[in-house]
Design a protein around this motif. Structure first.
Motif, PDB file in Angstrom:
ATOM      1  N   ALA A  56       1.030  -1.016  -0.468  1.00  0.00           N
ATOM      2  CA  ALA A  56       0.239  -0.387  -0.122  1.00  0.00           C
ATOM      3  C   ALA A  56       0.527   0.902  -0.243  1.00  0.00           C
ATOM      4  O   ALA A  56       0.614   2.480  -0.560  1.00  0.00           O
ATOM      5  N   VAL A  57       2.148   0.974   0.855  1.00  0.00           N
ATOM      6  CA  VAL A  57       2.416   2.074   0.657  1.00  0.00           C
ATOM      7  C   VAL A  57       3.420   2.437  -0.519  1.00  0.00           C
ATOM      8  O   VAL A  57       3.810   3.899  -0.615  1.00  0.00           O
ATOM      9  N   ASP A  58       4.204   1.239  -1.273  1.00  0.00           N
ATOM     10  CA  ASP A  58       4.740   2.150  -2.440  1.00  0.00           C
ATOM     11  C   ASP A  58       3.428   2.504  -3.681  1.00  0.00           C
ATOM     12  O   ASP A  58       4.342   3.494  -4.323  1.00  0.00           O
ATOM     13  N   VAL A  59       2.374   1.891  -3.599  1.00  0.00           N
ATOM     14  CA  VAL A  59       1.393   2.426  -4.024  1.00  0.00           C
ATOM     15  C   VAL A  59       0.837   4.128  -4.092  1.00  0.00           C
ATOM     16  O   VAL A  59       1.174   4.581  -5.137  1.00  0.00           O
ATOM     17  N   ALA A  60       0.431   4.302  -2.650  1.00  0.00           N
ATOM     18  CA  ALA A  60       0.479   5.323  -2.350  1.00  0.00           C
ATOM     19  C   ALA A  60       1.215   6.928  -2.511  1.00  0.00           C
ATOM     20  O   ALA A  60       1.349   7.564  -3.253  1.00  0.00           O
ATOM     21  N   GLU A  61       2.326   6.665  -2.235  1.00  0.00           N
ATOM     22  CA  GLU A  61       3.708   7.325  -2.215  1.00  0.00           C
ATOM     23  C   GLU A  61       4.274   7.997  -4.149  1.00  0.00           C
ATOM     24  O   GLU A  61       4.063   8.785  -4.547  1.00  0.00           O
ATOM     25  N   ASN A  62       3.455   6.807  -4.670  1.00  0.00           N
ATOM     26  CA  ASN A  62       4.101   7.292  -6.559  1.00  0.00           C
ATOM     27  C   ASN A  62       2.950   7.409  -6.733  1.00  0.00           C
ATOM     28  O   ASN A  62       2.768   8.709  -7.615  1.00  0.00           O
ATOM     29  N   TRP A  63       1.343   7.140  -6.682  1.00  0.00           N
ATOM     30  CA  TRP A  63       0.405   8.078  -6.800  1.00  0.00           C
ATOM     31  C   TRP A  63       0.013   9.941  -6.094  1.00  0.00           C
ATOM     32  O   TRP A  63      -0.146  10.403  -7.212  1.00  0.00           O
ATOM     33  N   GLN A  64       0.141   9.640  -5.155  1.00  0.00           N
ATOM     34  CA  GLN A  64       0.705  11.002  -3.951  1.00  0.00           C
ATOM     35  C   GLN A  64       1.165  11.903  -5.480  1.00  0.00           C
ATOM     36  O   GLN A  64       1.633  13.548  -5.620  1.00  0.00           O
ATOM     37  N   SER A  65       2.424  11.292  -5.968  1.00  0.00           N
ATOM     38  CA  SER A  65       3.684  12.557  -6.327  1.00  0.00           C
ATOM     39  C   SER A  65       2.876  12.873  -7.974  1.00  0.00           C
ATOM     40  O   SER A  65       3.314  13.797  -8.482  1.00  0.00           O
ATOM     41  N   GLU A  66       2.702  11.750  -7.888  1.00  0.00           N
ATOM     42  CA  GLU A  66       1.410  11.845 -10.181  1.00  0.00           C
ATOM     43  C   GLU A  66       1.057  13.078  -9.788  1.00  0.00           C
ATOM     44  O   GLU A  66       0.817  13.950 -10.512  1.00  0.00           O
ATOM     45  N   TYR A  67      -0.104  12.852  -8.589  1.00  0.00           N
ATOM     46  CA  TYR A  67      -1.216  13.543  -8.478  1.00  0.00           C
ATOM     47  C   TYR A  67      -0.963  15.629  -7.780  1.00  0.00           C
ATOM     48  O   TYR A  67      -1.655  16.225  -8.364  1.00  0.00           O
ATOM     49  N   LEU A  68       0.674  15.170  -6.993  1.00  0.00           N
ATOM     50  CA  LEU A  68       0.818  16.644  -6.445  1.00  0.00           C
ATOM     51  C   LEU A  68       1.302  17.383  -8.547  1.00  0.00           C
ATOM     52  O   LEU A  68       1.103  18.761  -8.399  1.00  0.00           O
TER      53      LEU A  68
END
Length: 223
Positions: A56-68
């Motif tokens: 979960a943390v690996d997926v979420a950290e990629n998503w939040q950087s993309e949407y930022l």
């Protein structure tokens, strides 16, 4: 078939996303199980891994950087320009633009979205809906990263016979910001490269590029 053709770009990226997510899950499980065996632990199943805090943390950290990245690009291009880039408005057009330019209210057209033809909060909400959507996904994925990251970090601490830490301590820790900033810097570099390289380089037929024969100084045009 016409519906598939009309939506080919989004469908292709959806398939690529699902394939890459599945590939990440499989590779991540194999890597995790390798570490477990080295450390004397037990291997886990695919279902156990994809519901774990590590995945979960690996997926979420990629998503939040993309949407930022998307959020910053959407908001900053309202007020800032880059002469010669197709990713920028023309110099002199900074700002939210007039109702006529945006085709809202009395200037809306027959096929304009319904909320573009009304006034009040609905128009204000719809006028900023893209930025709000990107910002919401960023905040939710950031929150998911922080919660899952705390759980994964505490698992490592417990394995090392150290006390777990709380959420506020985790989101102010070097561990959290190291994971976040290593993704942010790569996304910001990608946007910078796209903005600057598109001034001088071309890709024939792509709306992300200027026409091949367009001058370097041409701004807000696409091929």
């Amino acid at each position: 078939m016409s519906r598939i053709k009309d939506n080919a770009l989004s469908l292709t990226f959806l398939v690529l996303f699902l394939l890459s997510l599945a590939g990440q899950a499989l590779a991540g499980m194999l890597h995790y199980n390798e570490q477990q065996l080295v450390e004397g632990g037990e291997a886990v199943s695919f279902l156990t891994y994809v519901t774990s805090s590590s995945f979960a943390v690996d997926v979420a950290e990629n998503w939040q950087s993309e949407y930022l990245q998307f959020l910053l690009f959407i908001m900053l291009t309202i007020w800032m320009v880059q002469r010669g880039s197709p990713e920028s408005k023309e110099p002199g057009r900074e700002g939210a633009e007039s109702d006529e330019e945006q085709r809202i209210g009395p200037y809306a057209e027959a096929d304009s979205p319904a909320w573009a033809r009304v006034k009040g909060w609905r128009l204000r909400l719809y006028s900023n809906s893209l930025g709000l959507a990107m910002g919401t996904v960023f905040l939710l994925s950031w929150l998911a990263q922080s919660v899952a990251g705390q759980a994964a970090y505490n698992s490592e601490r417990l394995a090392d016979l150290r006390d777990p830490i709380g959420w506020s301590a985790y989101v102010t820790s070097p561990e959290f910001w190291d994971r976040s900033l290593q993704n942010w810097q790569s996304e910001l570099l990608a946007v910078l490269s796209m903005v600057v390289l598109s001034i001088y380089l071309r890709q024939r037929g792509s709306p992300e590029s200027k026409p091949v024969g367009a001058p370097h100084s041409a701004t807000d045009v696409s091929g």
